[in-house]
Design an enzyme around this catalytic site. Sequence first.
Site, mmCIF file in Angstrom:
data_model
loop_
_atom_site.group_PDB
_atom_site.id
_atom_site.type_symbol
_atom_site.label_atom_id
_atom_site.label_comp_id
_atom_site.label_asym_id
_atom_site.label_seq_id
_atom_site.Cartn_x
_atom_site.Cartn_y
_atom_site.Cartn_z
ATOM 1 N N ASP A 176 0.248 -2.280 1.847
ATOM 2 C CA ASP A 176 0.497 -2.178 0.286
ATOM 3 C C ASP A 176 0.883 -3.578 -0.221
ATOM 4 O OD1 ASP A 176 -0.391 -0.215 -0.935
ATOM 5 O OD2 ASP A 176 1.321 1.319 -0.434
ATOM 6 N N LYS B 53 -7.481 8.372 0.120
ATOM 7 C CA LYS B 53 -7.372 7.128 1.355
ATOM 8 C C LYS B 53 -7.994 7.563 2.301
ATOM 9 C CE LYS B 53 -3.637 5.134 -1.891
ATOM 10 N NZ LYS B 53 -2.402 5.368 -2.161
ATOM 11 N N GLN C 112 3.540 6.519 0.540
ATOM 12 C CA GLN C 112 2.964 7.083 -1.000
ATOM 13 C C GLN C 112 4.154 7.041 -1.833
ATOM 14 O OE1 GLN C 112 -0.519 7.223 -1.971
ATOM 15 N NE2 GLN C 112 0.518 7.045 -4.048
#
Length: 298
Positions: free
Chosen positions: A122, A55, A99
């Site tokens: 997200d 990422k 994460q």
Amino acid sequence: MTHGARIDGKAKAAELATRISSATGALKEQHGLQPGLAVVIVGEDPASQVYVRNKKRTAESCGFHSVQHSLPADTSEADVLAMVEALNRDPAIHGILVQLPLPDHIDEQRVTQAILPEKDVDGFHYINIGKLAAGDTADAFVPCTPAGCMLMIEDQVGKDLSGKRAVVVGRSNIVGKPMASLLLAANATVTIAHSRTEDLPGLCREADILVAAVGRPEMIRGDWVKPGAVVIDVGINRVEVTEGGESRSRLTGDVDFDGALARASAVTPVPGGVGPMTIIMLMSNTLRAAKLSAGIGD
Ligand SMILES: NC(=O)c1ccc[n+]([C@@H]2O[C@H](COP(=O)([O-])OP(=O)(O)OC[C@H]3O[C@@H](n4cnc5c(N)ncnc54)[C@H](OP(=O)(O)O)[C@@H]3O)[C@@H](O)[C@H]2O)c1
């Protein structure tokens, strides 16, 4: 027997990366604005480390301001929340990603819901989940994996899925449910299957669009696929194989790729299908968050 096409997610993601990079360049030039993405990782989970590295690398290659906060596994929930709060206030950061999974002593929902909805790239905040469930797909930040799947489906079938039957195998909040919402918003007739579903093979055989998000290597067999269907394989499974007397691990999806390809019109491979699209959709969401923060429309 005819063979379907292998959907190249890597090539599609590279094409989108080029577009995002040039839009980022224009944003900097015309508005002095650089999209900023912050990734927070807690602990040493090796798979998470790989995802976070990818990422960061992709964000940098798109021209973003990219920040990574790596916290030790014993970081308290209060400290993770304080980090999120600081990023919420930071004007150089437009997208925040924590994460998952987090260590057991940290409540994932509490952390996810602490991210400002407008920085929730997200798409896990209840505000964004709610917008998507209400069919407001243009306004919501949509979770990256189903958003990427949807672009690949559109390439194969078009934007309007009227009259198409879609089956999503898996009902997770991250993949299965948002995937079903997107398909429904595109007018498909959608069924969500899960571990309690009866006659899964029969159900899958009715699908014009079949999305597998289960986490079981090659569970979806070739003869479960309706001839001409589009098959999207979200699964990422590490399996041990023996080749030339040597054992090594390789990645495989939830679908028997060769078996599906023999019947489908198109299938995504693993790796090289949904995975690269997921990362690039995170960049797309971050670019959009940056533009929205400055009142610049899409
Ligand atoms: N490519 C990417 O970027 C990406 C992103 C996210 C996830 N993934 C991968 O996608 C897979 C799914 O991820 P997830 O987070 O959605 O997983 P998850 O939260 O574990 O959900 C799995 C789903 O599969 C269902 N299931 C399990 N066994 C089944 C069976 N025998 N028959 C029918 N349904 C069954 C479960 O049903 P119940 O609800 O009834 O338990 C559950 O809804 C994993 O391999 C993951 O690594 C890939």
